[in-house]
Design a protein around this motif. Structure first.
Motif: not given
Length: 213
Positions: A118-143
């Motif tokens: 739910x952290x606003x900065x974490x959300x941006x990094x996850x959303x833009x990270x998915x766009x940038x790296x969607x062709x490789x394995x992505x694992x979401x870490x737990x906070x």
């Protein structure tokens, strides 16, 4: 988890200094011990979050020390200057930076915040990270203190030494001591709980955002 014949590096996308250690510090230590190159990118040095009286570059120095404990080379710890809690204002710049990282490093795997963080900065990094790296394995870490929910679809078993390295890395953040979630007992309890789920002593859990075989 890793293919020893694949020379491509693994990226850790941390919105702020210390997020990567909290979310996947044990996995980083394991990967480095097996010879994988791990590149850690913190998108903010979080200077706005420093207690009064600390030098502005404190967290930059602490993140380099922390990632070195985990085995990451100093030159593979990259720190950006995006201001805390304002990532949404720099969404395109963050995406552009990630696209440059993709072109520069051609990673085989990316760790980034989970989809329920739910952290606003974490959300941006996850959303833009998915766009940038969607062709490789992505694992979401737990906070856990940021998560409304968490889908644990991948587990990384940790030895006691890897647990100790994760804790030692977090202890490098002297400026952040006193935060309840940074307590060793809290960290160990999370790792122990995830370990119990798969029948081992300790583990880190990850959300499978994309798995490319």
């Amino acid at each position: 988890m890793i293919d020893s014949n694949d020379p491509r590096p693994i990226l850790v996308l941390a919105p702020h200094t210390d997020d990567g250690e909290f979310g996947c510090g044990g996995a980083i230590a394991k990967l480095r011990s097996r010879g994988a190159r791990v590149i850690y990118i913190a998108f903010s040095d979080a200077r706005e979050s420093l207690p009064k009286g600390w030098a502005p570059d404190t967290l930059r120095n602490e993140v380099v020390a922390a990632t070195q404990v985990l085995g990451i080379d100093a030159e593979d710890c990259l720190v950006r200057d995006f201001p805390v809690r304002r990532f949404s204002q720099f969404r395109q710049e963050i995406l552009d930076d990630m696209i440059r990282l993709r072109a520069q490093f051609d990673p085989r795997m990316v760790f980034l915040p989970s989809s329920h963080d739910t952290h606003q900065d974490h959300n941006v990094v996850r959303e833009e990270g998915f766009r940038a790296f969607k062709r490789v394995t992505m694992l979401g870490y737990e906070v856990p203190w940021n998560n409304l929910d968490f889908r644990a679809g991948c587990y990384v078993t940790l030895s006691e030494n890897e647990v100790k390295l994760k804790i030692a890395a977090l202890q490098c953040y002297v400026s952040q001591k006193g935060r309840d979630y940074a307590n060793e007992d809290v960290i160990r309890s999370i790792l122990r709980m995830r370990g119990v789920q798969i029948g081992v002593n300790s583990a880190e859990a990850f959300e499978v955002l994309r798995w490319v075989v």
